[in-house]
Design an enzyme around this catalytic site. Structure first.
Site, PDB file in Angstrom:
ATOM      1  N   CYS A 185       3.110   8.332   1.694  1.00 41.34           N
ATOM      2  CA  CYS A 185       3.543   7.224   2.871  1.00 41.34           C
ATOM      3  C   CYS A 185       3.710   5.994   2.140  1.00 41.34           C
ATOM      4  O   CYS A 185       2.903   5.470   1.533  1.00 41.34           O
ATOM      5  CB  CYS A 185       2.105   7.270   3.815  1.00 41.34           C
ATOM      6  SG  CYS A 185       2.599   5.824   4.982  1.00 41.34           S
ATOM      7  N   GLU A 215       0.917  -1.101   0.063  1.00 39.67           N
ATOM      8  CA  GLU A 215      -0.064  -0.109  -0.209  1.00 39.67           C
ATOM      9  C   GLU A 215       0.858   1.113   0.137  1.00 39.67           C
ATOM     10  O   GLU A 215       1.895   1.409   0.628  1.00 39.67           O
ATOM     11  CB  GLU A 215      -0.785   0.069   1.253  1.00 39.67           C
ATOM     12  CG  GLU A 215      -1.842  -0.913   1.377  1.00 39.67           C
ATOM     13  CD  GLU A 215      -2.677  -1.146   2.636  1.00 39.67           C
ATOM     14  OE1 GLU A 215      -2.610   0.011   3.479  1.00 39.67           O
ATOM     15  OE2 GLU A 215      -3.715  -1.951   2.785  1.00 39.67           O
ATOM     16  N   CYS A 269      -1.902  -3.525  14.760  1.00 42.80           N
ATOM     17  CA  CYS A 269      -1.571  -3.134  13.208  1.00 42.80           C
ATOM     18  C   CYS A 269      -1.790  -4.222  12.406  1.00 42.80           C
ATOM     19  O   CYS A 269      -1.605  -5.522  12.599  1.00 42.80           O
ATOM     20  CB  CYS A 269      -0.243  -2.624  13.327  1.00 42.80           C
ATOM     21  SG  CYS A 269       0.552  -2.403  11.749  1.00 42.80           S
ATOM     22  N   CYS A 278      -2.416   1.036   8.467  1.00 47.10           N
ATOM     23  CA  CYS A 278      -1.577   0.348   7.592  1.00 47.10           C
ATOM     24  C   CYS A 278      -2.160  -1.251   7.297  1.00 47.10           C
ATOM     25  O   CYS A 278      -2.622  -1.811   8.203  1.00 47.10           O
ATOM     26  CB  CYS A 278      -0.113   0.079   8.424  1.00 47.10           C
ATOM     27  SG  CYS A 278       0.501   1.419   9.250  1.00 47.10           S
ATOM     28  N   CYS A 299       4.948  -7.184   7.681  1.00 51.56           N
ATOM     29  CA  CYS A 299       5.831  -6.843   8.748  1.00 51.56           C
ATOM     30  C   CYS A 299       6.007  -7.986   9.687  1.00 51.56           C
ATOM     31  O   CYS A 299       5.112  -8.684  10.007  1.00 51.56           O
ATOM     32  CB  CYS A 299       5.186  -5.686   9.542  1.00 51.56           C
ATOM     33  SG  CYS A 299       6.348  -5.001  10.448  1.00 51.56           S
ATOM     34  N   CYS A 340       2.954  -5.980  16.083  1.00 48.58           N
ATOM     35  CA  CYS A 340       2.364  -4.951  16.969  1.00 48.58           C
ATOM     36  C   CYS A 340       1.000  -5.475  16.748  1.00 48.58           C
ATOM     37  O   CYS A 340       0.320  -5.697  16.038  1.00 48.58           O
ATOM     38  CB  CYS A 340       2.477  -3.642  16.577  1.00 48.58           C
ATOM     39  SG  CYS A 340       4.297  -3.038  16.500  1.00 48.58           S
TER      40      CYS A 340
END
Ligand code: SAH
Length: 355
Positions: free
Chosen positions: A106, A93, A120, A337, A113, A117
């Site tokens: 961004c 994205e 997220c 995200c 990832c 977290c």
């Protein structure tokens, strides 16, 4: 197989062009300007290079760009989100935000990832791979081309999309240097912000690069119990070490560090959280950016109401800290995200073509 040169800087291009007979070194900058300033994707477009030279280049090199496979626009029209796919089918994205003071993009630095977290969406499926310098740059140049249609361009970059920039360190730094190069975007380094989960060695390495970037550190809690619960990386780099690294960064670069603090109802939004946070950061050249958590359905975390968010900001300000509330842009298109990509993956799984 031809070599993809998109993402090469002039030095790398000079080196690569040594393989081409009769190609003088000044051609490197010419080709760079075609790729990065004029969006050329084929050597035949480069009309100030001789025909034969273009053909020789095309037999050895390619200029590979991503394709856009989905997009979403906020109702207010200030935020647009794009899903870009690379040659191997991996998608990331990129978000374009139009502010009163300029346009910012961004970028993602990894596909997915690994940081884990809890709030997220990018990390739900782990990390598939890191992006190359060219793949990160592609996102910015795509946004720039898009904005040029209305006579504008990219004014600032936030490295805050999916992925952990410090886990893809060299590609990210090379990308930033390219954006700064006069033959590319010629963007001021002060207009670039890099956000990290708090990988201390990466923060120190970045401080030593001599680049006046804005560093954002994702803090999200002021005590280790809460932070470890939200961010598993806290077990490796606990709060005190992260904040010390932030202090060293500010000293080395003279730049104010931003601490990101996402407010989650009942988890990190109480008055004592604000007090702990103020104690932790008092006296540091820094700034706190409060972000009401953007809820991801799987994770069951909700933002406090707007009044409470303001109250939390007031508590911090009363302690002498500098605070901003992140304007909620694109909430209606789920700009947090990873959420557009997540839907894409779910779609692929439903078709039996999951990554
Ligand atoms: N890996 C880097 C950069 C990507 S995330 C980092 O951790 O900083 C960019 C910022 O968005 C981080 O502060 C991250 O914690 C925050 N973020 C991620 N998901 C979010 C969500 N659902 N709501 C609010 N902020 C979120």
């Amino acid at each position: 197989m031809q070599t993809n040169i998109f993402g090469y800087d002039v030095a790398a291009l000079k080196n690569a062009f040594q393989a081409i007979e009769g190609c003088q070194s000044y051609r490197a900058e010419q080709v760079a300007r075609w790729m990065y300033q004029r969006n050329a994707t084929a050597f035949e477009e480069m009309t100030d290079l001789g025909k034969e030279l273009r053909q020789r280049m095309a037999s050895v090199f390619v200029i590979q760009r991503a394709v856009i496979i989905n997009e979403q626009h906020s109702q207010r029209g200030d935020t647009s989100k794009y899903l870009l796919a690379f040659a191997d089918g991996m998608a990331v994205e990129t978000v374009v935000m139009r502010h009163r003071y300029g346009n910012s993009v961004c970028v993602s630095t990894q596909v997915g990832c690994a940081m884990g977290c809890r709030f997220c969406a990018s990390t739900l499926n782990g990390v598939s791979r890191s992006l190359t310098t060219g793949e990160i740059l592609d996102q910015v140049l795509f946004a720039d081309a898009l904005l040029k249609v209305s006579g504008q361009g990219v004014n600032s970059i936030v490295v805050m999309g999916s992925g952990e920039p410090m886990a893809n360190y060299q590609a990210v730094v090379d990308f930033i240097r390219l954006c700064h190069a006069p033959y590319c975007l010629n963007l001021s380094l002060r207009s670039v912000a890099v956000s990290t989960v708090g990988l201390v060695p990466g923060i120190d390495r970045l401080a030593a690069e001599g680049m006046p970037l804005t560093l954002s550190i994702s803090l999200h809690a002021a005590d280790d119990v809460t932070r470890s619960r939200l961010m598993p990386m806290n077990d490796t780099y606990p709060i005190r070490e992260v904040v010390e690294a932030g202090r060293r960064y500010a000293t080395a670069t003279g730049r104010r560090v931003t601490y990101e603090y996402t407010l989650i109802d009942g988890i990190n939004d109480r008055e004592f959280d604000a007090l702990n946070l103020s104690r932790l950061l008092k006296g540091q050249l820094c700034h706190i950016n409060l972000i009401p958590v953007n809820p991801v359905p799987e994770q069951g975390m909700t933002p406090p109401d707007a009044k409470h968010v303001q109250r939390f900001a007031d508590w911090l300000e009363a302690q002498g800290l500098s605070v901003t509330l992140r304007r909620e842009m694109g909430g209606d298109i789920k700009a947090a995200c990873g959420q557009l990509r997540k839907r894409h993956l779910e779609g692929r799984e439903a078709e039996g073509t999951g990554e």
